[in-house]
Enzyme design. Structure first.
Site, PDB file in Angstrom:
ATOM      1  N   ARG A  54       0.734  -1.287   0.039  1.00 60.81           N
ATOM      2  CA  ARG A  54      -0.032   0.005   0.105  1.00 60.81           C
ATOM      3  C   ARG A  54       1.098   1.276  -0.228  1.00 60.81           C
ATOM      4  NH1 ARG A  54      -1.775   0.855   4.172  1.00 60.81           N
ATOM      5  NH2 ARG A  54      -0.850  -0.459   5.651  1.00 60.81           N
ATOM      6  N   LYS A  98      -8.921  -2.072   0.569  1.00 64.06           N
ATOM      7  CA  LYS A  98      -8.870  -1.286   1.787  1.00 64.06           C
ATOM      8  C   LYS A  98      -9.732   0.179   1.556  1.00 64.06           C
ATOM      9  CE  LYS A  98      -6.143  -3.533   4.492  1.00 64.06           C
ATOM     10  NZ  LYS A  98      -6.849  -4.278   5.768  1.00 64.06           N
ATOM     11  N   HIS A 131     -10.634  -3.885  12.133  1.00 65.99           N
ATOM     12  CA  HIS A 131      -9.643  -4.471  11.572  1.00 65.99           C
ATOM     13  C   HIS A 131      -9.272  -5.777  12.217  1.00 65.99           C
ATOM     14  CE1 HIS A 131      -5.417  -4.209   9.599  1.00 65.99           C
ATOM     15  NE2 HIS A 131      -6.132  -4.809   8.916  1.00 65.99           N
ATOM     16  N   SER A 137      -1.254  -6.033   9.345  1.00 65.64           N
ATOM     17  CA  SER A 137      -0.893  -7.177   8.747  1.00 65.64           C
ATOM     18  C   SER A 137       0.703  -7.393   9.177  1.00 65.64           C
ATOM     19  CB  SER A 137      -0.542  -6.255   7.066  1.00 65.64           C
ATOM     20  OG  SER A 137       0.061  -7.307   6.462  1.00 65.64           O
ATOM     21  N   LYS A 147      -3.374 -12.509  11.803  1.00 67.62           N
ATOM     22  CA  LYS A 147      -5.023 -12.586  11.862  1.00 67.62           C
ATOM     23  C   LYS A 147      -5.450 -13.630  10.990  1.00 67.62           C
ATOM     24  CE  LYS A 147      -5.994  -8.549  10.444  1.00 67.62           C
ATOM     25  NZ  LYS A 147      -4.869  -8.148   9.698  1.00 67.62           N
ATOM     26  N   THR A 148      -4.772 -13.683   9.581  1.00 66.53           N
ATOM     27  CA  THR A 148      -5.274 -14.721   8.747  1.00 66.53           C
ATOM     28  C   THR A 148      -4.787 -16.037   9.203  1.00 66.53           C
ATOM     29  OG1 THR A 148      -5.344 -13.110   7.006  1.00 66.53           O
ATOM     30  CG2 THR A 148      -5.088 -15.371   6.337  1.00 66.53           C
ATOM     31  N   ASP A 171     -10.193 -10.452   7.799  1.00 68.60           N
ATOM     32  CA  ASP A 171      -9.668  -9.299   7.971  1.00 68.60           C
ATOM     33  C   ASP A 171     -10.224  -8.202   8.281  1.00 68.60           C
ATOM     34  OD1 ASP A 171      -7.021  -7.479   7.465  1.00 68.60           O
ATOM     35  OD2 ASP A 171      -8.072  -6.962   5.903  1.00 68.60           O
ATOM     36  N   ARG A 207       1.344 -12.086  -1.789  1.00 61.35           N
ATOM     37  CA  ARG A 207       0.132 -12.563  -1.347  1.00 61.35           C
ATOM     38  C   ARG A 207      -0.799 -13.648  -2.044  1.00 61.35           C
ATOM     39  NH1 ARG A 207      -2.214  -9.411   3.134  1.00 61.35           N
ATOM     40  NH2 ARG A 207      -0.718  -8.054   3.926  1.00 61.35           N
TER      41      ARG A 207
END
Length: 532
Positions: free
Chosen positions: A60, A200, A219, A239, A243-244, A258, A324
Site C-alpha cells: 500500500r 482497503k 480491522h 498486517s 490475523k489470517t 480481515d 500474497r
C-alpha cells in the site's frame, strides 16, 4: 459496446463515464481469467491460479491516500491522520482521469461490503485491469446474479493504474493517488497496480459510515466454535501479526480474515474472500491457506515461480516480502456459509513486538483493553508498505490507523461499550520476538501461540494461575499445558536479563509518550490502566 449482466439504468454512461472502449460488466471467474490471460496481465499457474506481478508498488501507499475536504465530513474526519484534498483539485483529478480512460476497455463489478443485509454497502468497482476485477470479486461479496438486474451502487471506485497524477494540478503528493470523496460517493485510484488498495478503500468507507450508526468497524479476523456461532472470537491486528493464520483454525469456523463489523445483532464479515500473505507458507503449518494457491482463479501476487513447472517459491522474497494470495472464502473448508457470528466472547489483540518484551499472552481488564486498542502497538513487517524492509516498531491506533477516517476515540468508545454490554474477555497476544529483540531473538513459536489461543478460547486458560506483569500491569499465566513455562516470562528467555529490563523500560516509555495524545479524551480508569 457492453458485455455482461447489469442494471440497464446503471451503465457507466449514466454515471458520466463515457467514451470508453469495450465495457465488461460482472464477468465471472472463468471469463476474467481468460480475458486477463489474453491481455497479457499474468500467467496461468498450477490448478488454474492466476500469477501476477504488481510492478513498482508491492504494498500500500498510505502517504498517497487523501480524503476530500467537504462540508459534510469536515467535523467528523481525523485530519491529523487523513491527508485533506481540496474539492476543486479532486474535480480536476476526476475530469483528467475520465479523459485518460477514453477509448480504453474497462471492467465493472457490482459487489457489496457487509454480510449483514441490514448494513451492507453496495459498491461498483471499475478497473482498468481484468485481474483487479477478479481480485475484488474474490474480496468483496457477490450478489446473486438476478440481483444485478436492479443493483444500484452507493459508491463507485475507479482504479486506473496507467493514470499518473500531477501533484501540483491535483493536490496530491506524487503520481500515485488514492482519493476518497464522501460527498460525491466516489474513490479514485491511480498510479499503482497493488490490488490491496481496492479492498482497503472499501474498508475505509465502512470505517466512516458504520460508526455513525453505532456499529463497530474492526480491522480483525473472526471465527466461532463449530455449531455454536455464539462462541465468537475476534482477532485485531495489523498486517503480519497473524490475523489470517490464527483465525484459520481447523477446529473452529472461519467468519473472515480481515474486516468485520459488530452490530447489535453480532459480528459480520465485510468481505467475501481472504488476502493472505504467502511468504514461508507451508502445507504443514497452514494447510488450508496453502491449498488455495493451487486452486482455480486464486490470484497470486508477486511470487517467484518456476517458468516451466509454475511451481511457487514460498521462500523467495526477491520481489517483496509482501507476496500474497487472494481467494474466495469458500476455498477454506471450514468457512462460514453466512459470514455471521455472535457477539464476541473473546477479543484477541495481536501484536508483533520487535523489542522482544511482551509475553506471548496476557489477560486484559476492559480499561487495559481500551488502552492497548488505542495504542495499537506492533511492528510493521517487511513489504506491507512501500519502503518497509525490516520490522519497524510502530503505534497504529485501533490496530488499523491507515484505514480509520474518524478519531480513535470514536472506535475506542464503541468497543468499550460493546465489551461492557456483552461481557467479552480480552487478551493481548504477542506473535513477535522472544529471547531478544529483532536481530537477536527468534519469532514466537506458532505452535505455542496456537496452544495459548486454544486455552483462551475454550475457557481453560481462565483457570490458570496468573502473575501481574511488572511493566504493563496486565495478567500473565504462569503455566499452560503444552507451552514451555519459560516462554511465558519474557525476561527469562533473554540471556542478558539486565538488557531485557532496559528494553522493557524503553518500550514502556514509548507507550506512555504515544498515549499522551489520547489523555484529554479518555476516562480516568483508562488513564490509570495505562501503565502498571
Amino acid at each position: 459496446m457492453t458485455i455482461g449482466r447489469v442494471n440497464p439504468s446503471q451503465r457507466l454512461d449514466d454515471q458520466g463515464i463515457t467514451g470508453l472502449g469495450q465495457v465488461y460488466y460482472n464477468l465471472m471467474e472463468p471469463a476474467l481469467v481468460e480475458t486477463a490471460l489474453k491481455r497479457g496481465e499474468g500467467t496461468l499457474g498450477n490448478g488454474g491460479a492466476f500469477l501476477v506481478s504488481t510492478g513498482e508498488h508491492t504494498g500500500r501507499s498510505p502517504k498517497d491516500k487523501f480524503v476530500v475536504r467537504t462540508a459534510d465530513v469536515e467535523d467528523h474526519i481525523w485530519w491529523e491522520n487523513n491527508k485533506p484534498m481540496d474539492a476543486a483539485k479532486f474535480d480536476v483529478l476526476h475530469a483528467d482521469m475520465l479523459e485518460h480512460m477514453k477509448g480504453r476497455d474497462y471492467f465493472v463489478q457490482d459487489l457489496y461490503g457487509g454480510a449483514d443485509p441490514e448494513h451492507r454497502l453496495d459498491v461498483r468497482m471499475v478497473t482498468e485491469l481484468a485481474w483487479h476485477n477478479l481480485f475484488i470479486r474474490h474480496l468483496l461479496r457477490r450478489p446473486d446474479r438476478e440481483e444485478l438486474d436492479t443493483f444500484t451502487p452507493e459508491f463507485t471506485i475507479i482504479n486506473c493504474p496507467s493514470f499518473t497524477a500531477d501533484p501540483e494540478k491535483h493536490g496530491c503528493r506524487s503520481g500515485t493517488v488514492i482519493a476518497l470523496n464522501f460527498e460525491k460517493k466516489l474513490i479514485l485510484i491511480g498510479g499503482t497496480e497493488y490490488a490491496g488498495e481496492n479492498k482497503k478503500s472499501v474498508f475505509s468507507l465502512l470505517n466512516y459510515i458504520l460508526p455513525g450508526k453505532g456499529i463497530m468497524a474492526m480491522h480483525c479476523s473472526a471465527n466461532h466454535a463449530v455449531d455454536n456461532p455464539v462462541d465468537t472470537a475476534v482477532f485485531f491486528g495489523l498486517s503480519g501479526t497473524g490475523k489470517t493464520t490464527l483465525s484459520a483454525d481447523p477446529a473452529r469456523v472461519l467468519i473472515g480474515d480481515d474486516e468485520h463489523g459488530w452490530s447489535d445483532r453480532g459480528t459480520f464479515n465485510f468481505e467475501g474472500g481472504c488476502y493472505a500473505k504467502t511468504i514461508n507458507l507451508s502445507a504443514e503449518a497452514e494447510p488450508e491457506i496453502y491449498a488455495t494457491t493451487n486452486k482455480f482463479a486464486t490470484v497470486i501476487e508477486n511470487m517467484i515461480f518456476d517458468e516451466e513447472t509454475k511451481e511457487l517459491d514460498f521462500d523467495d522474497d526477491s520481489l517483496t516480502a509482501n507476496m500474497r494470495c487472494a481467494y474466495p472464502l469458500e476455498y477454506i473448508s471450514n468457512a462460514s456459509s453466512s459470514s455471521l457470528g455472535g457477539h464476541p466472547k473473546n477479543i484477541i489483540m495481536l501484536t508483533c513486538d520487535a523489542f522482544g518484551v511482551l509475553p506471548p499472552i496476557a489477560r486484559l481488564t476492559p480499561a487495559q483493553a481500551m488502552y492497548h486498542f488505542l495504542s495499537g502497538f506492533t511492528s510493521k513487517v517487511a513489504g506491507t508498505e512501500k519502503g518497509v524492509t525490516e520490522p519497524e516498531p510502530t503505534f497504529s491506533t485501533c490496530f488499523g490507523a491507515p484505514f480509520m477516517p474518524r478519531r480513535p476515540e470514536a472506535y475506542g468508545n464503541l468497543l468499550r461499550e460493546k465489551i461492557a454490554k456483552h461481557g467479552a474477555t480480552c487478551w493481548l497476544v504477542n506473535t513477535g520476538w522472544t529471547g531478544g529483540a529483532y536481530g537477536t531473538g527468534s519469532r514466537m513459536p506458532i505452535r505455542a501461540t496456537r496452544a495459548l489461543l486454544t486455552a483462551a478460547l475454550d475457557g481453560s486458560l481462565n483457570g490458570s494461575e496468573f502473575r501481574k506483569d511488572p511493566n504493563f500491569g496486565f495478567e500473565v499465566p504462569v503455566s499452560v499445558p503444552g507451552v514451555a513455562e519459560v516462554l511465558l516470562d519474557p525476561r527469562r528467555t533473554w540471556n542478558d536479563q539486565e538488557a531485557y529490563d532496559q528494553q522493557a523500560a524503553k518500550l514502556v516509555g514509548m507507550f506512555s509518550d504515544n498515549f499522551a495524545q489520547y489523555v484529554p479524551f479518555i476516562d480516568d480508569d483508562v488513564k490509570a490502566a495505562a501503565i502498571g
